[in-house]
Structure formats: C-alpha cells, structure tokens
Design a protein around this motif. Sequence first.
Motif, PDB file in Angstrom:
ATOM      1  N   ALA A   1       0.829  -1.204   0.000  1.00 53.82           N
ATOM      2  CA  ALA A   1       0.000   0.000   0.000  1.00 53.82           C
ATOM      3  C   ALA A   1       0.864   1.255   0.000  1.00 53.82           C
ATOM      4  O   ALA A   1       0.600   2.215  -0.739  1.00 53.82           O
ATOM      5  CB  ALA A   1      -0.917  -0.009   1.222  1.00 53.82           C
ATOM      6  N   ALA A   2       1.933   1.234   0.802  1.00 51.74           N
ATOM      7  CA  ALA A   2       2.791   2.424   0.896  1.00 51.74           C
ATOM      8  C   ALA A   2       3.537   2.657  -0.413  1.00 51.74           C
ATOM      9  O   ALA A   2       3.661   3.791  -0.878  1.00 51.74           O
ATOM     10  CB  ALA A   2       3.779   2.254   2.047  1.00 51.74           C
ATOM     11  N   ILE A   3       4.025   1.565  -1.028  1.00 47.00           N
ATOM     12  CA  ILE A   3       4.762   1.731  -2.287  1.00 47.00           C
ATOM     13  C   ILE A   3       3.816   2.229  -3.383  1.00 47.00           C
ATOM     14  O   ILE A   3       4.178   3.068  -4.201  1.00 47.00           O
ATOM     15  CB  ILE A   3       5.468   0.419  -2.701  1.00 47.00           C
ATOM     16  CG1 ILE A   3       6.517   0.040  -1.652  1.00 47.00           C
ATOM     17  CG2 ILE A   3       6.139   0.568  -4.046  1.00 47.00           C
ATOM     18  CD1 ILE A   3       7.247  -1.250  -1.938  1.00 47.00           C
ATOM     19  N   ARG A   4       2.581   1.720  -3.362  1.00 40.59           N
ATOM     20  CA  ARG A   4       1.583   2.208  -4.327  1.00 40.59           C
ATOM     21  C   ARG A   4       1.313   3.694  -4.095  1.00 40.59           C
ATOM     22  O   ARG A   4       1.250   4.482  -5.039  1.00 40.59           O
ATOM     23  CB  ARG A   4       0.272   1.432  -4.193  1.00 40.59           C
ATOM     24  CG  ARG A   4       0.277   0.093  -4.886  1.00 40.59           C
ATOM     25  CD  ARG A   4      -1.112  -0.533  -4.827  1.00 40.59           C
ATOM     26  NE  ARG A   4      -1.083  -1.930  -5.230  1.00 40.59           N
ATOM     27  CZ  ARG A   4      -1.027  -2.345  -6.497  1.00 40.59           C
ATOM     28  NH1 ARG A   4      -1.014  -1.462  -7.487  1.00 40.59           N
ATOM     29  NH2 ARG A   4      -0.984  -3.626  -6.777  1.00 40.59           N
ATOM     30  N   ALA A   5       1.156   4.061  -2.818  1.00 39.99           N
ATOM     31  CA  ALA A   5       0.867   5.461  -2.501  1.00 39.99           C
ATOM     32  C   ALA A   5       2.008   6.367  -2.952  1.00 39.99           C
ATOM     33  O   ALA A   5       1.800   7.534  -3.256  1.00 39.99           O
ATOM     34  CB  ALA A   5       0.630   5.618  -1.000  1.00 39.99           C
TER      35      ALA A   5
ATOM     36  N   ARG B   1      11.329   8.256  -4.060  1.00 43.46           N
ATOM     37  CA  ARG B   1       9.941   7.795  -3.895  1.00 43.46           C
ATOM     38  C   ARG B   1       9.879   6.624  -2.914  1.00 43.46           C
ATOM     39  O   ARG B   1       8.920   6.478  -2.164  1.00 43.46           O
ATOM     40  CB  ARG B   1       9.339   7.420  -5.254  1.00 43.46           C
ATOM     41  CG  ARG B   1       8.746   8.648  -5.960  1.00 43.46           C
ATOM     42  CD  ARG B   1       8.163   8.317  -7.300  1.00 43.46           C
ATOM     43  NE  ARG B   1       9.206   8.170  -8.292  1.00 43.46           N
ATOM     44  CZ  ARG B   1       9.165   7.305  -9.306  1.00 43.46           C
ATOM     45  NH1 ARG B   1       8.126   6.512  -9.452  1.00 43.46           N
ATOM     46  NH2 ARG B   1      10.147   7.238 -10.154  1.00 43.46           N
ATOM     47  N   LEU B   2      10.963   5.813  -2.918  1.00 39.29           N
ATOM     48  CA  LEU B   2      11.024   4.732  -1.926  1.00 39.29           C
ATOM     49  C   LEU B   2      11.064   5.324  -0.519  1.00 39.29           C
ATOM     50  O   LEU B   2      10.415   4.816   0.408  1.00 39.29           O
ATOM     51  CB  LEU B   2      12.255   3.857  -2.176  1.00 39.29           C
ATOM     52  CG  LEU B   2      12.407   2.668  -1.247  1.00 39.29           C
ATOM     53  CD1 LEU B   2      11.325   1.630  -1.518  1.00 39.29           C
ATOM     54  CD2 LEU B   2      13.784   2.034  -1.380  1.00 39.29           C
ATOM     55  N   CYS B   3      11.816   6.393  -0.357  1.00 37.53           N
ATOM     56  CA  CYS B   3      11.885   7.048   0.956  1.00 37.53           C
ATOM     57  C   CYS B   3      10.529   7.627   1.345  1.00 37.53           C
ATOM     58  O   CYS B   3      10.174   7.652   2.527  1.00 37.53           O
ATOM     59  CB  CYS B   3      12.958   8.138   0.958  1.00 37.53           C
ATOM     60  SG  CYS B   3      14.625   7.464   0.810  1.00 37.53           S
ATOM     61  N   ILE B   4       9.780   8.085   0.338  1.00 36.33           N
ATOM     62  CA  ILE B   4       8.423   8.572   0.621  1.00 36.33           C
ATOM     63  C   ILE B   4       7.539   7.397   1.058  1.00 36.33           C
ATOM     64  O   ILE B   4       6.794   7.494   2.037  1.00 36.33           O
ATOM     65  CB  ILE B   4       7.841   9.298  -0.613  1.00 36.33           C
ATOM     66  CG1 ILE B   4       8.635  10.586  -0.871  1.00 36.33           C
ATOM     67  CG2 ILE B   4       6.366   9.613  -0.405  1.00 36.33           C
ATOM     68  CD1 ILE B   4       8.276  11.304  -2.166  1.00 36.33           C
ATOM     69  N   ALA B   5       7.685   6.271   0.361  1.00 36.85           N
ATOM     70  CA  ALA B   5       6.929   5.070   0.752  1.00 36.85           C
ATOM     71  C   ALA B   5       7.282   4.656   2.178  1.00 36.85           C
ATOM     72  O   ALA B   5       6.411   4.285   2.970  1.00 36.85           O
ATOM     73  CB  ALA B   5       7.226   3.929  -0.218  1.00 36.85           C
ATOM     74  N   ARG B   6       8.562   4.736   2.499  1.00 31.79           N
ATOM     75  CA  ARG B   6       9.025   4.379   3.837  1.00 31.79           C
ATOM     76  C   ARG B   6       8.374   5.285   4.878  1.00 31.79           C
ATOM     77  O   ARG B   6       7.969   4.827   5.948  1.00 31.79           O
ATOM     78  CB  ARG B   6      10.555   4.531   3.872  1.00 31.79           C
ATOM     79  CG  ARG B   6      11.201   4.090   5.148  1.00 31.79           C
ATOM     80  CD  ARG B   6      12.699   4.152   5.015  1.00 31.79           C
ATOM     81  NE  ARG B   6      13.194   5.535   5.040  1.00 31.79           N
ATOM     82  CZ  ARG B   6      14.448   5.876   4.757  1.00 31.79           C
ATOM     83  NH1 ARG B   6      15.323   4.957   4.407  1.00 31.79           N
ATOM     84  NH2 ARG B   6      14.825   7.129   4.813  1.00 31.79           N
TER      85      ARG B   6
END
Lengths: 294, 328
Positions: free
Chosen positions: A169-173, A198-203
């Motif tokens: 869900a986070a990676i999709r977001a 974007r990975l850091c944003i997902a994190r």
Amino acid sequence: MVTAGLGTMDRPGAEQVEVREAALREAWSAWPGVASGRHVPPPIKADVRSLSFWYGKVQAVKNVSIPIADRRVTALIGPSGCGKTTLLRCFNRMHDLYRNTRYEGQIVLHPSGTDIIDRGVNPIEMRMRIGMVFQKPNPFPKSIFENVAFGLRMKGFRGRSEIADRVEAAIRAAALWDEVSDRLRKPAYDLSGGQQQRLCIARALATEPEMVLFDEPTSALDPVATARIEELVQSLKERVTVLIVTHNMQQAGRVSDFTAFMYLGEMVEFDRTEKVFQNPGKQLTEQYISGRFG
Amino acid sequence: MVQPRDAAQAAKPVERSVPRADAAASMRFRRAVVDRAMQGVLGLAAASSIAVTLGIVYILISESVPFFRAVGLKTFLTDTMWTPQFAVPRYGIVPLLMGTLVTTMVALAVALPAGSIIAIWLSEFAPARLRETVKPVLELLAAVPTVVYGYFALLFVTPLLQRLWPDLPTFNMLGAGLVMGIMIIPYVSSLSEDAMRAVPMLLREGSFAVGGNKIVTATRVVFPAALSGIAAAYVLGISRAVGETMIVAVAAGQQPLILDPARPLDAMNPGQPGATITAFIVSVSLGDVQHGEIGYQAIFAAGLTLFVATLGFNVAGYLLRKRFRQAY
C-alpha cells in the motif's frame, strides 16, 4: 488493501469534537486574512505557537507562529539560513539527536492536542506519527521491501502478510509499485535517484503518519524526477498533512496551498499560496518572490 | 636560503637578471626537470615495495622447488604426519594447517564479536571525549610485543582455564587462541569503527525518522552500511591470526597435531597442544638444521603455504569489499 487507513485517526466523541472545533476557530482567528471572504479554511493539523529554537547560543528560529492546515500542503520558503529546515526538523524532534539544542514554545498536534516539543512526549512515538523525507534520498542498505517495512517493524507489526500488505500500500501510494513490484527483494541502491526518493516517501508513509515533512525533497533530482515527486506530494494531501521546505519558489507555487516566508529565523508572512505569490502583504516577501535577493 | 628542490624559489633570482621570455623558459625547464626527478624518486619508492614482495615470492618458490622434488606435492598435501626431525621424516602439511586453523578460529571467536561490539559502542554510543581516550588505549593492545602475550597465555590464561578444566594440558591451543584474539581486537574494532563513523549522518537520521532507536539504528542501519569496511577489518584480523607466531610458539606447544583418520574431528579440539605453520618455522630457525638439507627447505614450503593462504584471504577481502561497497 489498507490504503483507506492512511492518514485516518481515532474518532473522538461528539462533545470533544465541539470543544476542538471551537479551538480550531480560535486558532484560525489569529490569521484573519487567510480565513476571510469565500475561503473556508480547513481544520488545523498542527499549530506552531511562538516557537523558538537554539543551536547552542545561536537562535535559528525566532518566535514563529504558523498554523499547518489539515490535509493540505504548506510550504516553507526563504533564503538559505533563514531557519526553514530548522523549523521543519522541530516537528519530528530531529534536533534531539544532537547536543546543545533547545526548543521553546509549542507545536500542538490536533486532534490529540499533543505538544510535540513537550519534554514529556516521546520523540520516537512522535516520529512514528510524523514522517520525514530528506534532501537526498537515504534508503537503508537493505532490500526495497525491507526499507519500507523498517518503520512497520519499529512500530511493532509482526504478521508477515500484514506487513506485506502495508508495504505494498505504501509503495503504491508513493507511485513506485509498477516499477519495483517484480524486484522487491533487490537492494534499494539499485534504484535510480528519483526512485530512491519515492522509496523514501513510501518508507515515510508505511507507518500511516498523520503528517509528512519534506526537506527540499527534489534538490538532488533531475527535472523529470522532480516533476514526479511534485505530483506525488500533491496527491498525498488527500490522506496526510504535508509540510515542505523548498528552495525553489516555482515549486512552492506549484505544490502548496499555504506558504510561509521566513527570513533570518523569523516568519515574515504566512498566507494562502496564491496570495503570497500574487499579492504579498510584505515588501520583503515581494522582493524575495521577485528574485531580488536570496 | 633557496631550497634546491623547490623549483619556483630557485628560479626567482634568475628572473631579475635575464630578459623575461628567457627567464620564463628557463623556469619552465627547471620545473620540468624537478618534476621528472620527483616522479622518478616516488616511482622508485613505490617500485621497491613491489620488488621486495617479488623477492620474497621468488625465494619462497625457488627454495621450495627442491623440497617438492624430493617429497612430492601430493604427499605434502595428503600425508597425515609432520615429523621432519624423525629418523623417517614425514612431511604432511595438514597437521600444521589444522593447528593454524584451530588457533585462528579460537582467536576469531574472541576478536570478531568483541571487536564489532566495541566498534558499535565507540562509534554510536560513546561520548566523543570518552571515545578519544578509549580508542588509543585499545590500540595499545596491538602494541604489546607478542612474546609477552605468549607468556601471558602460558602463565596466566592457561592456569585460569585449568581451574575450569583440570585436565587441560599446560601447552594448549585454547589459551594461545584466546590471547591471540585479545591481541587482534583493536585491529578489528579500530577499522570497523572508522568504517561506521564514515556512514553519513543522513542515513542515521532516516532511521530515527521512522521511529528507530539508537540500538536499531546502530545494528540494522549503520553496521550493514559499513559492511565493506568492516569486512576489510575482519580480513585483516584473520590475516593477523593466521600469521601470528610467538603466541602460539610459546603457549601452544610446538607439537604437530596427530591426525587420526578414524576420528578426524579430534584435531579440531583446541584443548590440546598443537603446532601452527608459523610455530614450526620459528622452531626450525632455532634448531640445528643445516642450510640446504630437506628439513631446511621444508620451512620454505610451509612458508609458501602460509603465503598462499593469506593471499587467498586478501583476495577474498578485496572481493567482499567490492561486493558490499555502498555508494551512500
């Protein structure tokens, strides 16, 4: 899917709601310009009240008050050294990691009413509620999956499938799923700079924070990656409150709903973004916006 | 006075006495000469270290060739006894290799965990001032002469161990290995700490920003990020353990292991005397072996084995470093 859960909080009782709404009205009353006319301001997510901050004897933030609107993007702009990043890092108590720093004032986080910088508040809990994205992508030396799962594990999630669902869900977001879904176990360092950010944003999103802080998130990225991040920041406000520091005024104009202009540690002007950019109330703001200094 | 090696200064007086263009040309010429000369000197210095290495390799190989002619590589690698002093000498390197292996394993079992934990503490937890005092003190451990460690193992550690295991022999690989491990700790901790401190603060902040505490940040973010440097520290530790001579020569008993093909694991027991490759070499150098006879050449064959082993570790270390190198 747990996407729906992102950005939601515990539901308070009816009488509490009334009290809080009164508090919100009062908070915005300090900013009559913002609330005037046809603009109905959103609830306040975080209320910065007379905040000051010192590195040793140097005062970097001077008596700043800003309302941060719920599920909107608020931008902090100003020339280098104006204290905007310092202010941002007060929100997740990042300064606690370093010696000889001192806060004064309040940052009240609504609706719980917690004062973020109160000594009694556990900074680790605060950081789980308020995520952060840094100037340069800083993925951990782990797989893509484990990078996003890191915060979940810190928060105490143990179930494998639950963690997997939340990571997805986070990676999709973070608009990264299509690019990494087939290589979640690969090292995060294999990704490009924009993907890493974007990975850091997902994190930051994985723990379902109420608010996400962005510290010049595109300063190390090329224009194409920058555009994607900006798009993402705007889409995020459907679920979380965003506070973003940026050097780039066009960026502030593009992504934010509210803008605060800071200079030499003081907050010079705070208003709706279009007002700040088209019709600034202060001469200093006008000079900075038009590129005469900074 | 004008320093002769400083071309710029040497050229200054000339500049006043001759026309400008000539002066500039002469200065360029001098600079070029000095430049070339310096390059030559530095090149020679660099080449000398390579020459020494090549010389060592040449001696090792040329002296072991007659040995391998007489004994044979297959016997050397497969015979289960190393008894050069016996009437019927046998030259199987495996007992010595096993001795080296066992003492090294014991040493690493001490040095790698202790060194890593100390490095984590120094890098992530110790206040700056304490770190600056602890680190040099720790590095003193590496400065103690190894023969002192040897007697420390023999006269202090082994008696201590004998209180726990009364039937432990006076000369044993366990005591020698433990003390060797203590000696190696600073090699591991110092380099590992340098590697961890080189990890950018941004990475730590990333961990704290998602709710990590200090322990988690140190062990799950900083330590893996520094893995390439830590692997290099481990390899250096292994090389020191494999090459260590005096501690094992003094405390482990210079008596090659006896391999029983029926019970091969017995050789892995550190609670018995044993000789390592290095301990054998040093014992021969003290004895009455004649130059040119086969017992003398055996030390070169043993030395060559050691050289190949350490070379292998260094190559492995290089590959590890490459594999784990992080572009932060």
